[in-house]
Motif scaffolding. Structure first.
Motif: not given
Length: 138
Positions: A97-121
Motif C-alpha cells: 500500500l502507498r500512503f501520502t507521507t504527510a498524512d502519516l506524519y500528521r497522525f503520528l504528531a497527534r499520537t505524540y500529543t496523547v503519549i510522547a515517544p519514550g513515555e509509553e508504559t
C-alpha cells in the motif's frame, strides 16, 4: 481516562501488474495500547468481507518514514519525498500500500500529543502477564 484517536486515510493498493486501486482505511491509536498503531480496513476491501485490522509498533511507522524499517509481517519504507509504502505479509500473500507521507506524519504528531515517544508504559496487566509467562510470582 483512555484516549483513542482515529484518522481516515486513503491508500493506494499496488497490484502485481503495477495498477493502483484506491482503498479507504482508518489509522487508530489508543492510550490503552500506547506502543502500537492500528490500521483498519473496511469489509468491502478485504478478502473475507470482514473488517481487518493490522496492528504494529508506532516506532516502526515513525522509523519507516525515514528509512526502510521492519522485518516481520509489516514493513514500512519511504517512496520518494511525498509517499510511503507499507507492506503487509500474511500466509495468504503480500499487500503493498502507498500512503501520502504527510498524512502519516500528521497522525503520528497527534499520537505524540496523547503519549510522547519514550513515555509509553505497558501497564500493570502486561507486567502481570509477562511475570506469569516467564514463571515468576505475582
Amino acid at each position: 481516562m483512555h484516549v483513542t484517536l482515529e484518522q481516515p486515510i486513503g491508500a493506494r493498493l499496488i497490484t502485481a501488474v503495477d495498477q493502483e486501486i484506491a482503498i479507504p482505511a482508518t489509522l487508530r491509536y489508543t492510550s490503552v495500547d500506547p506502543l502500537a498503531v492500528h490500521l483498519d480496513f473496511p469489509p468491502h476491501v478485504t478478502l473475507d468481507g470482514e473488517v481487518t485490522t493490522w496492528t504494529f509498533a508506532r516506532v516502526l511507522l515513525s522509523e519507516g518514514l525515514h528509512a526502510p524499517a521492519g522485518v516481520g509481517h509489516v514493513r514500512v519504507r519511504p517512496c520518494g519525498a511525498s509517499h510511503t509504502y507499507v507492506e503487509f505479509h500474511s500466509p495468504l500473500g503480500t499487500a503493498l500500500l502507498r500512503f501520502t507521507t504527510a498524512d502519516l506524519y500528521r497522525f503520528l504528531a497527534r499520537t505524540y500529543t496523547v503519549i510522547a515517544p519514550g513515555e509509553e508504559t505497558v501497564g500493570a496487566e502486561l507486567d502481570h502477564g509477562l511475570v506469569t509467562l516467564f514463571g515468576g510470582r505475582v
